[in-house]
Design an enzyme around this catalytic site. Structure first.
Site, short mmCIF file in Angstrom:
data_model
loop_
_atom_site.label_atom_id
_atom_site.label_comp_id
_atom_site.label_asym_id
_atom_site.label_seq_id
_atom_site.Cartn_x
_atom_site.Cartn_y
_atom_site.Cartn_z
N ASP A 248 0.82 -1.21 0.00
CA ASP A 248 0.00 0.00 0.00
C ASP A 248 0.86 1.26 0.00
O ASP A 248 0.68 2.16 -0.84
CB ASP A 248 -0.91 0.03 1.23
CG ASP A 248 -2.15 -0.84 1.04
OD1 ASP A 248 -2.29 -1.42 -0.03
OD2 ASP A 248 -2.94 -0.93 1.98
N PHE A 249 1.76 1.36 0.95
CA PHE A 249 2.44 2.63 1.18
C PHE A 249 3.79 2.75 0.47
O PHE A 249 4.09 3.78 -0.12
CB PHE A 249 2.59 2.87 2.68
CG PHE A 249 1.27 3.02 3.38
CD1 PHE A 249 0.28 3.83 2.85
CD2 PHE A 249 1.00 2.35 4.56
CE1 PHE A 249 -0.95 3.99 3.47
CE2 PHE A 249 -0.23 2.49 5.20
CZ PHE A 249 -1.20 3.31 4.66
#
Length: 338
Positions: free
Chosen positions: A112-113
């Site tokens: 995700d990040f």
């Protein structure tokens, strides 16, 4: 005199979503971009209408994109903005497990990040730089899976070196090695050890009061399980604070495993202003001439800035009132900060 931040002339539209999109937008906002989140109107999907998640430095416009009038609002906004972040949901996980254990996901930090948000922000910055030369825009296709794989290039490229030649959980960097691991202390806390290089390993043994002549060689893989047991028994004899005192000033690559609320209080973090006054992580990296400036974290209500943003983009009061009447947009009163 405070210089303008590096992205102060960049205007960004961020379609509300989970995790990657919002962090990407926050990174751009921290470095000066004017970021507007296109939130969903209340009642459509409550989970996405977050109250402050990764909304630092942003404004919110609530639009019902399922209505033709709402889609028209977004199209008109796009003409005045440089970047639009549109999240979508479609790695390395097999390498993240202890011996005889299931793969353990690293929270949602990797895909995700790191693979999503950070590389998307990098792509946006690169495209903006290229636009200043060519005058043309382009689409940045940031796939979290591809991004995570790219972040993990070292793993692919180091397989032939022997670093990843053993089964999962038995290698140098996946907690197979006794000198690259975490250990429980006497007070049920943990210390992290990363003493790979020989000079650091020597200091580690000194701190643990272990005689290297009475231990197998550092890189004797078959002896690592025994060495981990010896290290664990040693570490369990003292508290985390006591081990911090033992290794203070020693190049042994030993650090305490801090809780989230303890991290901002760490002397190194305080010296570098690694966290904001409220305890949020400060923007990184640090630029010498045009540093980022994190806005205060406040609760952002979906639609809080609908009217002012639309007015900035040329919508008349009458047009805004008509869009409100048909439910294409939503306005929320700004919260009072007393």
């Amino acid at each position: 005199m405070q210089r303008a931040m590096v992205l102060s002339r960049v205007r960004v539209l961020e379609l509300a979503g989970l995790a990657p999109g919002p962090l990407c937008g926050m990174i751009l906002a921290d470095f000066g971009a004017h970021v507007v989140t296109i939130d969903r109107v209340q009642g459509s999907t409550g989970f996405l209408n977050r109250n402050g998640w990764l909304s630092r430095g942003k404004r919110s416009v609530a639009v019902d994109l399922k209505r033709p009038e709402g889609a028209g609002v977004l199209r008109k906004l796009c003409k005045d903005y440089d970047v639009i972040i549109e999240p979508y949901r479609p790695g390395l996980l097999s390498m993240m497990c202890k011996k005889d254990d299931n793969p353990s996901p690293p929270l949602n930090l990797l895909a995700d990040f790191a693979g999503g948000s950070a590389l998307c922000a990098l792509g946006i910055a690169l495209a903006l730089l290229e636009r200043s030369q060519s005058g043309s825009g382009q689409v940045i296709d940031a796939s979290m899976v591809e991004g995570a794989a790219y972040i993990g290039s070292f793993i692919w490229q180091s397989q032939s070196t022997g670093i990843w030649s053993q089964p999962a959980g038995e290698n140098l960097l996946d907690m197979g090695a006794p000198f690259y691991n975490t250990y429980r202390t006497a007070d049920n806390r943990f210390i992290a050890v990363g003493a790979i290089e020989p000079q650091f390993y020597t200091k580690l043994l000194e701190g643990l009061e272990l005689n290297p002549d009475q231990l197998p060689p550092q890189m004797s893989i078959s002896d690592w399980p025994l060495m981990k047991k010896i290290f664990a028994e040693k570490v369990a004899c003292r508290t985390m604070a006591q081990w911090c005192e033992v290794f203070e000033g020693k190049d042994a690559c030993v650090t305490p495993v801090l809780h989230l609320n303890e991290s901002p209080l760490d002397p190194h973090a305080k010296a570098r202003s690694s966290f904001t006054i409220k305890g949020d992580p400060s923007p990184a990296p640090k630029l010498s001439r045009t540093p980022a400036m994190a806005a205060h974290s406040v609760s952002l209500k979906p639609g809080e800035h609908t009217e002012v943003v639309l007015s900035e983009c040329g919508f008349s009061h009458k047009e805004i009132a008509e869009l409100l009447d048909v439910g294409a947009i939503q306005c929320a009163p700004a919260p009072a900060h007393l």
